[in-house]
Design a protein around this motif. Structure first.
Motif, mmCIF file in Angstrom:
data_model
loop_
_atom_site.group_PDB
_atom_site.id
_atom_site.type_symbol
_atom_site.label_atom_id
_atom_site.label_comp_id
_atom_site.label_asym_id
_atom_site.label_seq_id
_atom_site.Cartn_x
_atom_site.Cartn_y
_atom_site.Cartn_z
ATOM 1 N N SER A 181 43.200 -35.148 -50.803
ATOM 2 C CA SER A 181 42.330 -35.345 -52.252
ATOM 3 C C SER A 181 43.128 -34.564 -53.367
ATOM 4 O O SER A 181 44.071 -33.773 -53.009
ATOM 5 N N SER A 182 42.548 -34.847 -54.448
ATOM 6 C CA SER A 182 43.026 -34.178 -55.666
ATOM 7 C C SER A 182 41.750 -33.747 -56.355
ATOM 8 O O SER A 182 40.744 -34.584 -56.429
ATOM 9 N N PRO A 183 41.698 -32.671 -57.185
ATOM 10 C CA PRO A 183 40.600 -32.257 -58.067
ATOM 11 C C PRO A 183 40.240 -33.316 -59.163
ATOM 12 O O PRO A 183 39.050 -33.511 -59.504
ATOM 13 N N ARG A 184 41.185 -34.030 -59.360
ATOM 14 C CA ARG A 184 41.016 -35.206 -60.570
ATOM 15 C C ARG A 184 40.533 -36.497 -59.963
ATOM 16 O O ARG A 184 40.560 -37.585 -60.792
ATOM 17 N N CYS A 185 40.230 -36.379 -58.627
ATOM 18 C CA CYS A 185 40.211 -37.894 -57.783
ATOM 19 C C CYS A 185 38.430 -38.142 -57.887
ATOM 20 O O CYS A 185 37.931 -37.294 -57.056
ATOM 21 N N GLY A 186 38.016 -39.173 -58.741
ATOM 22 C CA GLY A 186 36.613 -39.297 -58.425
ATOM 23 C C GLY A 186 36.210 -39.685 -57.340
ATOM 24 O O GLY A 186 35.205 -39.392 -56.686
ATOM 25 N N PRO A 187 36.862 -40.830 -56.583
ATOM 26 C CA PRO A 187 36.367 -41.308 -55.210
ATOM 27 C C PRO A 187 36.571 -40.276 -54.316
ATOM 28 O O PRO A 187 35.616 -40.230 -53.404
ATOM 29 N N CYS A 188 37.516 -39.120 -54.445
ATOM 30 C CA CYS A 188 37.397 -38.165 -53.425
ATOM 31 C C CYS A 188 36.134 -37.149 -53.627
ATOM 32 O O CYS A 188 35.610 -36.912 -52.498
ATOM 33 N N ARG A 189 35.576 -37.170 -54.971
ATOM 34 C CA ARG A 189 34.232 -36.206 -55.227
ATOM 35 C C ARG A 189 33.187 -36.907 -54.470
ATOM 36 O O ARG A 189 32.265 -36.533 -53.748
ATOM 37 N N GLU A 190 33.182 -38.366 -54.616
ATOM 38 C CA GLU A 190 32.265 -38.991 -53.951
ATOM 39 C C GLU A 190 32.189 -38.915 -52.417
ATOM 40 O O GLU A 190 31.072 -39.054 -51.800
ATOM 41 N N LEU A 191 33.207 -39.064 -51.777
ATOM 42 C CA LEU A 191 33.291 -39.132 -50.501
ATOM 43 C C LEU A 191 32.879 -37.569 -49.930
ATOM 44 O O LEU A 191 32.181 -37.555 -49.106
ATOM 45 N N LYS A 192 33.214 -36.737 -50.734
ATOM 46 C CA LYS A 192 32.861 -35.270 -50.201
ATOM 47 C C LYS A 192 31.120 -35.295 -50.290
ATOM 48 O O LYS A 192 30.690 -34.428 -49.621
ATOM 49 N N ARG A 193 30.818 -35.846 -51.606
ATOM 50 C CA ARG A 193 29.247 -35.631 -51.743
ATOM 51 C C ARG A 193 28.678 -36.324 -50.555
ATOM 52 O O ARG A 193 27.599 -35.876 -50.040
ATOM 53 N N ASP A 194 29.082 -37.611 -50.202
ATOM 54 C CA ASP A 194 28.370 -38.438 -49.019
ATOM 55 C C ASP A 194 28.765 -37.770 -47.870
ATOM 56 O O ASP A 194 27.863 -37.810 -46.744
ATOM 57 N N TYR A 195 29.813 -37.048 -47.546
ATOM 58 C CA TYR A 195 29.780 -36.457 -46.107
ATOM 59 C C TYR A 195 29.013 -35.056 -46.338
ATOM 60 O O TYR A 195 28.291 -34.685 -45.133
ATOM 61 N N THR A 196 28.931 -34.401 -47.353
ATOM 62 C CA THR A 196 27.892 -33.292 -47.426
ATOM 63 C C THR A 196 26.478 -33.683 -47.260
ATOM 64 O O THR A 196 25.697 -33.005 -46.631
ATOM 65 N N ALA A 197 26.157 -34.894 -47.590
ATOM 66 C CA ALA A 197 24.696 -35.469 -47.580
ATOM 67 C C ALA A 197 24.368 -35.964 -45.887
ATOM 68 O O ALA A 197 23.380 -36.233 -45.811
ATOM 69 N N GLY A 198 25.368 -35.717 -45.204
ATOM 70 C CA GLY A 198 25.391 -36.099 -43.779
ATOM 71 C C GLY A 198 25.548 -37.634 -43.340
ATOM 72 O O GLY A 198 25.327 -38.107 -42.413
ATOM 73 N N HIS A 199 26.085 -38.209 -44.219
ATOM 74 C CA HIS A 199 26.512 -39.734 -43.972
ATOM 75 C C HIS A 199 27.504 -40.134 -42.944
ATOM 76 O O HIS A 199 27.666 -41.055 -42.329
ATOM 77 N N PHE A 200 28.389 -39.015 -42.823
ATOM 78 C CA PHE A 200 29.475 -39.075 -41.673
ATOM 79 C C PHE A 200 29.255 -37.935 -40.551
ATOM 80 O O PHE A 200 30.277 -37.390 -40.165
ATOM 81 N N ASP A 201 28.240 -37.596 -40.757
ATOM 82 C CA ASP A 201 27.799 -36.314 -39.826
ATOM 83 C C ASP A 201 28.449 -36.431 -38.414
ATOM 84 O O ASP A 201 28.463 -35.223 -37.605
ATOM 85 N N GLU A 202 28.756 -37.781 -37.495
ATOM 86 C CA GLU A 202 29.279 -37.531 -36.474
ATOM 87 C C GLU A 202 30.597 -37.190 -36.372
ATOM 88 O O GLU A 202 31.272 -36.877 -35.239
ATOM 89 N N TYR A 203 31.245 -36.987 -37.294
ATOM 90 C CA TYR A 203 32.950 -36.605 -37.437
ATOM 91 C C TYR A 203 32.897 -35.210 -38.531
ATOM 92 O O TYR A 203 32.159 -34.983 -39.215
ATOM 93 N N ASP A 204 33.886 -34.556 -38.039
ATOM 94 C CA ASP A 204 34.512 -33.567 -38.685
ATOM 95 C C ASP A 204 35.392 -33.882 -39.798
ATOM 96 O O ASP A 204 36.335 -34.565 -39.455
#
Length: 432
Positions: free
Chosen positions: A206-229
């Motif tokens: 990812s890149s700091p200027r990548c909006g979808p990257c931030r979306e994915l990171k928020r979703d991972y932090t929220a537990g939507h992909f919790d079964e994977y690291d």
């Protein structure tokens, strides 16, 4: 006389060296044995490790140092294939050391065992796999090698021989991964897991200027992909936050051209996906599950494995990806056609299961008391099979609905809405 002296010196050196070589190899020869057509190896003094597809019974007799020894099963992998560990009576016996870390792509290795009933040592290197569930090597094992050890350059166990590529022109074999192997040994020993439990790792470039990257990171932090690291590797100011992981990705997945952020990679495999939309997080999760299911499913028998990449070309010069608005991912026509075909196949299977259940119900009604008691188990089995097919159809319908959302051809979307409604009412009992 002078001409004889070099010959005598060479002979004396040979006499001195050969016993040392034989002595060094002897512990490996004694620790790797034959077990009913397969190979097996000893660790920790009294544990015998082999492969599940060898189909050993709960208790077997093996020969160790010309002695007959009883081995009782202590652990068996829950996967279709993988490690099986037996506890040996008596001991301690000559054993192989076990590595404390997983191998890396390019590491030299060798395997030991009894292909065709004859002792063999075959050398090669690691060319693929994730180190957790499995690893691929560039040498061929053969019938009889199954269950034998894969060792690193230090002679330490890092895996177990499971399968070989069905194409004899391809030098590629599959081995149970280091973590699967060490976990099995730890379980059979009655100890806690040899290494931290961990989860299957997914790398996000990812890149700091990548909006979808931030979306994915928020979703991972929220537990939507919790079964994977998830590991986020950032590209900023012309540098990667973890260049070693990027090089591993490049060597394994062989991406074409510059990366688009985010690029999502299942580590240790050639499989990666580009882009992310929070509205499609279910699709990403399904894709990740599918990759790992395919990896685990490959751990059995002699079968064709995916082609592995050759040497990597020079690393491309990357520039940070510009900010962009997330767009729905549009699958190719062939992918959509495949999904439709899968749904049709699931519907046919569901119909077949429903007809069988109907027949069993009729038989149940006509049977006497004893017949009905026996029929209860049959009907329970029918219900389980039927619900499995219903779930497959429901998933297929949902996939098609998602794929066709946003399609400008409204008539096509309406058609699939109609099919979805019919399936839900007919098979899932929803609505009128």
């Amino acid at each position: 006389m002078k001409s004889i002296r070099p010959v005598l010196l060479a002979f004396l050196l040979l006499v001195l060296i050969c016993p040392a070589v034989v002595t060094a190899q002897q512990p490996e020869r004694e620790a790797v044995i034959m077990a009913d057509g397969c190979s097996a190896f000893i660790v920790n003094g009294n544990l015998l490790v082999t492969a599940k597809h060898c189909e050993h019974p709960e208790q077997i007799n093996v020969t160790i140092q010309d002695r007959s020894v009883i081995a009782t099963r202590a652990f068996s992998s829950q996967s279709e294939d993988g490690p099986v560990v037996f506890r040996l009576q008596g001991g301690p016996y000559p054993s192989l050391p076990v590595s404390d870390h997983a191998p890396k792509i390019g590491d030299p290795i060798y395997s030991l065992g009894y292909p065709g009933g004859h002792w063999a040592r075959i050398e090669g290197e690691i060319i693929g796999g994730n180190g957790v569930d499995l690893n691929y090597t560039n040498h061929r094992v053969a019938t009889g090698n199954s269950g034998g050890p894969l060792l690193n350059a230090q002679g330490e166990v890092i895996g177990i021989a499971l399968h070989v590529d069905s194409n004899i022109a391809v030098h590629q074999s599959g081995f149970a991964g280091w973590k699967v192997t060490t976990d099995a040994i730890a379980n059979a020993s009655g100890r806690k897991t040899a290494a931290p439990a961990g989860k299957s790792e997914v790398v996000v470039f990812s890149s700091p200027r990548c909006g979808p990257c931030r979306e994915l990171k928020r979703d991972y932090t929220a537990g939507h992909f919790d079964e994977y690291d998830f590991r986020f590797v950032m590209y900023e100011n012309g540098r990667w936050s973890d260049p070693d992981v990027y090089k591993e990705f490049w060597d394994t997945a062989q991406p074409k051209g510059d990366l688009t952020f985010p690029t999502i990679w299942v580590r240790g495999t050639p499989h990666y996906k580009v882009g992310y939309d929070a509205r499609r997080r279910g699709g990403l999760l399904g894709w990740i599950r599918g990759v790992f299911k395919m990896l685990i499913g490959g751990l059995i028998g002699e079968r064709k494995q995916p082609e592995l990449p050759g040497p990597a070309p020079p690393q491309p010069k990357l520039e940070p990806a510009p900010e962009y608005q997330p767009l729905p991912e549009i699958e190719s026509d062939s992918a959509t056609k495949s999904n439709i075909e899968n749904l049709v196949a699931d519907l046919k299977e569901l119909k077949s299961e429903a007809l069988q259940t109907k027949a069993d119900l009729e038989q149940f009604k006509e049977a006497g008391v004893i017949g009905r008691i026996k029929g209860i188990a049959v009907l329970k089995s029918d219900k389980k099979e039927l619900m499995t097919k219903v779930e497959a159809v429901q998933n297929g319908v949902q996939t098609l609905k998602t794929e066709f959302q946003g399609n400008p051809v409204q008539m096509l979307w309406g058609l699939f809405g109609l099919v979805s409604g019919l399936v839900q009412r007919r098979f899932l009992g929803e609505g009128a």
